[in-house]
Design an enzyme around this catalytic site. Structure first.
Site, PDB file in Angstrom:
ATOM      1  N   GLN A 182      40.478  36.203  41.583  1.00  0.00           N
ATOM      2  CA  GLN A 182      41.431  36.181  42.693  1.00  0.00           C
ATOM      3  C   GLN A 182      42.853  36.490  42.241  1.00  0.00           C
ATOM      4  O   GLN A 182      43.542  37.310  42.837  1.00  0.00           O
ATOM      5  CB  GLN A 182      41.403  34.822  43.386  1.00  0.00           C
ATOM      6  CG  GLN A 182      42.412  34.744  44.518  1.00  0.00           C
ATOM      7  CD  GLN A 182      42.142  33.614  45.490  1.00  0.00           C
ATOM      8  OE1 GLN A 182      41.258  32.803  45.284  1.00  0.00           O
ATOM      9  NE2 GLN A 182      42.910  33.559  46.554  1.00  0.00           N
ATOM     10  N   GLU A 237      33.032  36.558  43.834  1.00  0.00           N
ATOM     11  CA  GLU A 237      32.741  36.266  45.234  1.00  0.00           C
ATOM     12  C   GLU A 237      33.520  37.243  46.099  1.00  0.00           C
ATOM     13  O   GLU A 237      34.545  37.778  45.679  1.00  0.00           O
ATOM     14  CB  GLU A 237      33.049  34.809  45.562  1.00  0.00           C
ATOM     15  CG  GLU A 237      34.433  34.345  45.185  1.00  0.00           C
ATOM     16  CD  GLU A 237      35.311  34.227  46.408  1.00  0.00           C
ATOM     17  OE1 GLU A 237      34.813  33.785  47.441  1.00  0.00           O
ATOM     18  OE2 GLU A 237      36.483  34.600  46.328  1.00  0.00           O
ATOM     19  N   GLU A 286      53.525  51.614  21.724  1.00  0.00           N
ATOM     20  CA  GLU A 286      54.791  51.226  21.109  1.00  0.00           C
ATOM     21  C   GLU A 286      55.077  49.743  21.289  1.00  0.00           C
ATOM     22  O   GLU A 286      55.705  49.116  20.444  1.00  0.00           O
ATOM     23  CB  GLU A 286      55.950  52.022  21.720  1.00  0.00           C
ATOM     24  CG  GLU A 286      56.155  53.377  21.092  1.00  0.00           C
ATOM     25  CD  GLU A 286      57.321  54.115  21.719  1.00  0.00           C
ATOM     26  OE1 GLU A 286      58.390  53.528  21.861  1.00  0.00           O
ATOM     27  OE2 GLU A 286      57.135  55.284  22.082  1.00  0.00           O
TER      28      GLU A 286
END
Length: 450
Positions: free
Chosen positions: A11, A71, A254
């Site tokens: 999420q 989910e 870098e």
């Protein structure tokens, strides 16, 4: 081309991802359906923004990204949201059952079923690149999917793309604000593999960003959207020089070269300035020295730890907008004379600067003001160890009683993995201690650890 593939897991990763892609599209003038009116060379992939977007023959621009969650609800929001036409449906991968805040479910049981599909999609994106540069991985380590599946994916990416750099943007549990009881377990287990499989990890924590929103933007009750828009500004600043042409460009590899003195010491603090609301910005225009001082303020750090308690080993300053090298050199010289910003004695110079002339964009209707110039700092400071020691302490309190451990063992983990991960983190805390210790000459005999 030097392409970058973004991977958003769980999420937190997905919601930060939404904010980032929203901002990238604004910066490049790409519409919500992927069309780009300003792009005259349709199908020609030599424009700078093609590091992040691939172009179809029809002139649509598709993000080089995948979104994964165990989910469906969060990914369904992307599928039905404003940018639903931007992403290829195959880039949005969701499972049926949640990781339930359990690292073991994300890493062993539920995650295992979905990881091959994810790698398959990554492979498709990678085949579409001419010179893949690396991966940006977005996840949180407190939950189950971000920590478990995040670790699993990183491990597998190391196998498949060993030489490519992997940058992690990792949301760590906050000191006071907690969303799950077992956060310390998940974080420790997940950091164990972040140590091994990311080249640079930028630590973020919600509480620190809440405070910045409250203090600098006068938002009384910041939402995740407010937080994510701030995070996306940082990530955008990091990648500006890949997506636009600038005066002093900074490549992803870098960062690694300049920020990581030893392979394990790769957890970074980040900060951004100016964070001001539109009302305030209307009355003040901030100069280069002012924003440079601001990013070194402890209160601007995006993770709850105080850089004054540690020493800097290196820091990267990415300026964007109306900035010239002369101003930057002057500002950096001033910082060096300040006693508050302390560097370790074995790294006296410690600054890497990048400048990009593309001014920072802001989301219309968002909280941040449109400004002429901004700076983002990624720094390697020994104080980051505070974040780990805090989590380790909470881990120890629970693990001493073996609380909640059965949920992990029940999903096929062994108890030994807990102690192994915990020992690894103890070693990491010690590494940070040694790196910050005075005098580097007496440590010649300990070179084998790295």
């Amino acid at each position: 081309m030097r392409e970058i593939i973004s991977i958003h897991i769980g999420q937190a990763g997905i919601q930060v991802g939404n904010a980032c892609w929203e901002l990238y599209c604004l910066e490049h003038g790409i519409n919500q359906d992927g069309t780009m009116p300003s792009d005259t060379t349709v199908g020609v992939a030599h424009d700078a923004f093609n590091t992040f977007f691939s172009e179809t023959g029809a002139g649509k621009h598709v993000p080089r990204a995948i979104f994964v969650d165990l989910e469906p609800t969060v990914i369904d929001e992307v599928r039905t949201g404003a940018y639903r036409q931007l992403f290829h449906p195959e880039q949005l991968i969701s499972g049926k059952e949640d990781a339930a805040n359990n690292f073991a479910r994300g890493h062993y049981t539920v995650g295992k079923e979905i990881v091959d599909l994810c790698l398959d999609r990554v492979r498709k994106l990678a085949d579409n690149c001419t010179g893949l540069q690396g991966f940006l991985v977005f996840n949180a380590v407190g939950g189950g999917t971000g920590s478990g599946l995040g670790s699993l994916l990183l491990e597998r990416l190391s196998v498949d793309y060993g030489k490519k750099s992997k940058l992690g943007f990792t949301i760590y549990p906050s000191p006071q604000v907690s969303t799950a009881v077992v956060e310390p377990y998940n974080s420790v287990l997940s950091t164990h593999s972040l140590l091994e499989h990311t080249d640079v990890a930028v630590l973020l924590d919600n509480e620190a960003i809440y405070d910045i929103c409250r203090r600098s933007l006068d938002i009384e009750r910041p939402t995740y959207t407010n937080l994510n828009r701030l995070i996306s500004q940082i990530i955008s600043s990091l990648t500006t020089s890949l997506r636009f042409d600038g005066a002093i460009n900074v490549d992803v590899t870098e960062f690694q070269t300049n920020l990581v003195p030893y392979p394990r010491i790769h957890f970074m603090l980040s900060s951004y300035a100016p964070v001001i609301s539109a009302e305030k910005a209307y009355h003040e225009q901030l100069s280069v020295p002012e924003i440079t001082n601001a990013v070194f303020e402890p209160s601007s750090m995006m993770a709850k730890c105080d850089p004054r308690h540690g020493k800097y080993m290196a820091c990267c300053l990415m300026y964007r907008g109306d900035v010239v090298p002369k101003d930057v050199n002057a500002a950096v010289a001033t910082i060096k004379t300040k006693r508050t910003v302390q560097f370790v004695d074995w790294c006296p110079t410690g600054f890497k600067c990048g400048i990009n002339y593309q001014p920072p964009s802001v989301v219309p209707g968002g909280d941040l003001a449109k400004v002429q110039r901004a700076v983002c700092m990624i720094s390697n400071n020994t104080a980051v160890a505070e974040v780990f020691s805090r989590i380790d302490h909470k881990f120890d309190l629970m693990y001493a009683k073996r609380a909640f451990v059965h949920w992990y063992v029940g999903e096929g983990m062994e108890e030994g993995e807990f102690s192994e991960a915990r020992e690894d983190l103890a070693a990491l805390e010690k590494d940070y201690e040694e790196v910050g210790a005075e005098g580097a000459d007496d440590e010649g005999d300990e070179g084998d650890d790295y």
